[in-house]
Design a protein around this motif. Sequence first.
Motif, PDB file in Angstrom:
ATOM      1  N   LEU A  94       2.163   6.435  -2.593  1.00 52.86           N
ATOM      2  CA  LEU A  94       1.050   6.077  -2.980  1.00 52.86           C
ATOM      3  C   LEU A  94       0.266   4.881  -2.191  1.00 52.86           C
ATOM      4  O   LEU A  94      -1.126   4.782  -2.109  1.00 52.86           O
ATOM      5  CB  LEU A  94       1.058   5.778  -4.623  1.00 52.86           C
ATOM      6  CG  LEU A  94      -0.285   5.641  -5.437  1.00 52.86           C
ATOM      7  CD1 LEU A  94      -0.934   6.961  -5.347  1.00 52.86           C
ATOM      8  CD2 LEU A  94       0.197   5.520  -6.732  1.00 52.86           C
ATOM      9  N   ILE A  95       1.114   4.003  -1.932  1.00 52.22           N
ATOM     10  CA  ILE A  95       0.617   2.864  -1.126  1.00 52.22           C
ATOM     11  C   ILE A  95      -0.009   3.273   0.185  1.00 52.22           C
ATOM     12  O   ILE A  95      -1.161   2.805   0.782  1.00 52.22           O
ATOM     13  CB  ILE A  95       1.657   1.704  -1.028  1.00 52.22           C
ATOM     14  CG1 ILE A  95       1.882   1.127  -2.351  1.00 52.22           C
ATOM     15  CG2 ILE A  95       1.291   0.744  -0.006  1.00 52.22           C
ATOM     16  CD1 ILE A  95       2.998   0.172  -2.233  1.00 52.22           C
ATOM     17  N   ALA A  99       6.615  13.811  -2.747  1.00 48.93           N
ATOM     18  CA  ALA A  99       5.555  12.848  -2.736  1.00 48.93           C
ATOM     19  C   ALA A  99       4.978  12.387  -1.350  1.00 48.93           C
ATOM     20  O   ALA A  99       3.701  12.466  -1.252  1.00 48.93           O
ATOM     21  CB  ALA A  99       6.120  11.624  -3.317  1.00 48.93           C
ATOM     22  N   ILE A 100       5.706  12.297  -0.329  1.00 50.16           N
ATOM     23  CA  ILE A 100       5.284  12.180   0.993  1.00 50.16           C
ATOM     24  C   ILE A 100       4.379  13.466   1.442  1.00 50.16           C
ATOM     25  O   ILE A 100       3.158  13.104   2.221  1.00 50.16           O
ATOM     26  CB  ILE A 100       6.270  11.621   1.862  1.00 50.16           C
ATOM     27  CG1 ILE A 100       5.650  11.063   3.206  1.00 50.16           C
ATOM     28  CG2 ILE A 100       7.258  12.700   2.408  1.00 50.16           C
ATOM     29  CD1 ILE A 100       4.652   9.899   3.059  1.00 50.16           C
ATOM     30  N   ALA A 156      -3.183   4.775  -0.495  1.00 49.88           N
ATOM     31  CA  ALA A 156      -4.388   4.158  -0.836  1.00 49.88           C
ATOM     32  C   ALA A 156      -5.029   3.136   0.189  1.00 49.88           C
ATOM     33  O   ALA A 156      -6.143   2.734   0.324  1.00 49.88           O
ATOM     34  CB  ALA A 156      -3.703   3.225  -2.263  1.00 49.88           C
ATOM     35  N   ALA A 157      -3.976   2.622   1.129  1.00 50.11           N
ATOM     36  CA  ALA A 157      -4.279   1.575   2.166  1.00 50.11           C
ATOM     37  C   ALA A 157      -5.076   2.257   3.020  1.00 50.11           C
ATOM     38  O   ALA A 157      -5.912   1.616   3.643  1.00 50.11           O
ATOM     39  CB  ALA A 157      -2.977   1.011   2.614  1.00 50.11           C
ATOM     40  N   LEU A 158      -4.818   3.604   3.388  1.00 48.20           N
ATOM     41  CA  LEU A 158      -5.300   3.994   4.545  1.00 48.20           C
ATOM     42  C   LEU A 158      -6.565   5.011   3.963  1.00 48.20           C
ATOM     43  O   LEU A 158      -7.365   5.487   4.904  1.00 48.20           O
ATOM     44  CB  LEU A 158      -4.541   5.016   5.245  1.00 48.20           C
ATOM     45  CG  LEU A 158      -3.346   4.104   6.106  1.00 48.20           C
ATOM     46  CD1 LEU A 158      -2.674   5.288   6.595  1.00 48.20           C
ATOM     47  CD2 LEU A 158      -4.255   3.669   7.302  1.00 48.20           C
ATOM     48  N   LEU A 159      -6.923   5.313   2.707  1.00 50.28           N
ATOM     49  CA  LEU A 159      -8.220   5.913   2.166  1.00 50.28           C
ATOM     50  C   LEU A 159      -9.375   5.531   2.787  1.00 50.28           C
ATOM     51  O   LEU A 159     -10.086   6.472   3.194  1.00 50.28           O
ATOM     52  CB  LEU A 159      -8.297   5.993   0.721  1.00 50.28           C
ATOM     53  CG  LEU A 159      -9.049   6.746   0.012  1.00 50.28           C
ATOM     54  CD1 LEU A 159      -8.881   8.161   0.148  1.00 50.28           C
ATOM     55  CD2 LEU A 159      -8.912   6.518  -1.630  1.00 50.28           C
ATOM     56  N   VAL A 195       1.375   8.522   8.909  1.00 52.61           N
ATOM     57  CA  VAL A 195       1.632   8.211   7.446  1.00 52.61           C
ATOM     58  C   VAL A 195       3.330   8.790   7.365  1.00 52.61           C
ATOM     59  O   VAL A 195       3.871   8.136   6.788  1.00 52.61           O
ATOM     60  CB  VAL A 195       0.779   8.848   6.628  1.00 52.61           C
ATOM     61  CG1 VAL A 195       1.289   9.089   5.033  1.00 52.61           C
ATOM     62  CG2 VAL A 195      -0.608   8.215   6.769  1.00 52.61           C
ATOM     63  N   ASN A 196       3.590   9.836   7.807  1.00 51.60           N
ATOM     64  CA  ASN A 196       4.897  10.347   7.840  1.00 51.60           C
ATOM     65  C   ASN A 196       5.914   9.509   8.123  1.00 51.60           C
ATOM     66  O   ASN A 196       7.011   9.196   7.993  1.00 51.60           O
ATOM     67  CB  ASN A 196       4.998  11.997   8.248  1.00 51.60           C
ATOM     68  CG  ASN A 196       6.228  12.530   7.771  1.00 51.60           C
ATOM     69  OD1 ASN A 196       6.384  13.813   8.101  1.00 51.60           O
ATOM     70  ND2 ASN A 196       7.115  11.927   7.047  1.00 51.60           N
TER      71      ASN A 196
END
Length: 482
Positions: free
Chosen positions: A258-259, A213-214, A262-265, A415-416
């Motif tokens: 997913l958070i 996922a990540i 979505a938060a950084l999109l 993000v990672n």
Amino acid sequence: MPNVLATLMLLIWPLVTVAMYAQMPVQRAVVWSVLSAYLILPAATEIDLPLIPGLSKYMIPAFFGYIAACATQGRLIPLIPRSALARLFLAMVIFGTIGTVLTNADPVFVNRETIIPALRPYDALSMVMNHLGWLLIWALAREFLTDREGVMLFARALVVSFLIYSVPMLYEIRMSPQLHRMIYGFFQHDFGQMMRQGGFRPIVFLEHGLWVAILTAMAFLTALVLARDAAPGQKAGWYRAGAYLGVLLVLCKSIAALIYAAALLPVFLWGRARLMLRVAVLISILILAFPMLRGAGLIPTDEMVEMVAGFSADRAQSLGFRFHHEDAFLDRAAERPVFGWGGWGRNATYDPLTGENLSVADGQWIISIGISGYVGFIGYFGLLAAPIFLMGRAYRRAGREVPVLAAGMALVLAVNLVDLLPNATLTPVTWLLTGGLLGYLERLGQGASEPESPVAASAAPRRRNFAGLVGATTPMGPRSLL
């Protein structure tokens, strides 16, 4: 137990790695040897061989890739970075290991039947060897992914890899995660953890569905970076790839990944490069400060569990379970905060009657602190975040604005790093990215207006470069290991 094919794949992959370096330009060989080994070879499997590190999906592209790179380039690839800050963090990791061994010369007594032995000088060598896999990949990326094309190559390879990987991922989402068992003869984790929301999340050949996922989230965000950076006629293709990977990320059924995405999109879609870099720096600072904030009780863990309970009772229970065990690890780490307890389970808590290990460590940060103390944690995580901290200064010194490509990939790296708080999703892909960005910035700091690959200027045939390892002069001049 691994089957014959799993063993055979690990035995032949060193030859595949060497062949990549012999047939591909070195930049491509570095990227694709690491990505292919990590995504294809069996997980939780290693072949122990005398005199060299065990053969695993981590060590094969690192160890044999390093040897092949030295041979084809006719010189030793340096392990020590040029950046003073990165050198400091690396020294904390390596010499902190020695401090860990020296401060753990006493056994840990659990009960009469359970005694964990003291660390010996031999264990220092063993712990340093455990660092060898990521260190060699990091060094290769830092040496060869040093121009815009190198960073672009990594970004495109990551996106393309997961566009291809989406085929087995979608199979497992629909049919259940069985490919590793079907091909390599065993399932690499707890099958129950792959069941989510009335369906399945994919694991394919990685360690856990959370790892899949990540990396999918990173590939999704990287596709958006490539779209922002692309020429007008090429933007649509990368945006379509990003949209597809975004849907795939949802199907991975990992709330955390997913958070993050979505938060950084909005930042990835519309933020300027300067904003991207500032967000990445802020995230990195918070990550390095997190253990102190957590230990001081400034992270509202109870409120976080209550908030998650409003969405899912199961997720709230899982989060509370993590926090409970983190508290136990922090209490244990507080007894030896500087250099930690070392490995072999010395950092865990045990039932004094049965000797049973009561600890469950999920986050990379708590694992690092328990084993290596705050010195090891700061060195390890500082090394990962070094290119994020150095990027703005490097571009200011060069008199240039930070481009979207560099800032965007720095934010992908951040993000990672965020996911290393709840999980231990530190992969060869992480070290490939952080090493490439650091090498890019190191060459930028040397005054190059457009960093150029250290091998691009040389048109010498590979056979002549190989001869340089045994005495012939190379265009780069002599280079030492350090």
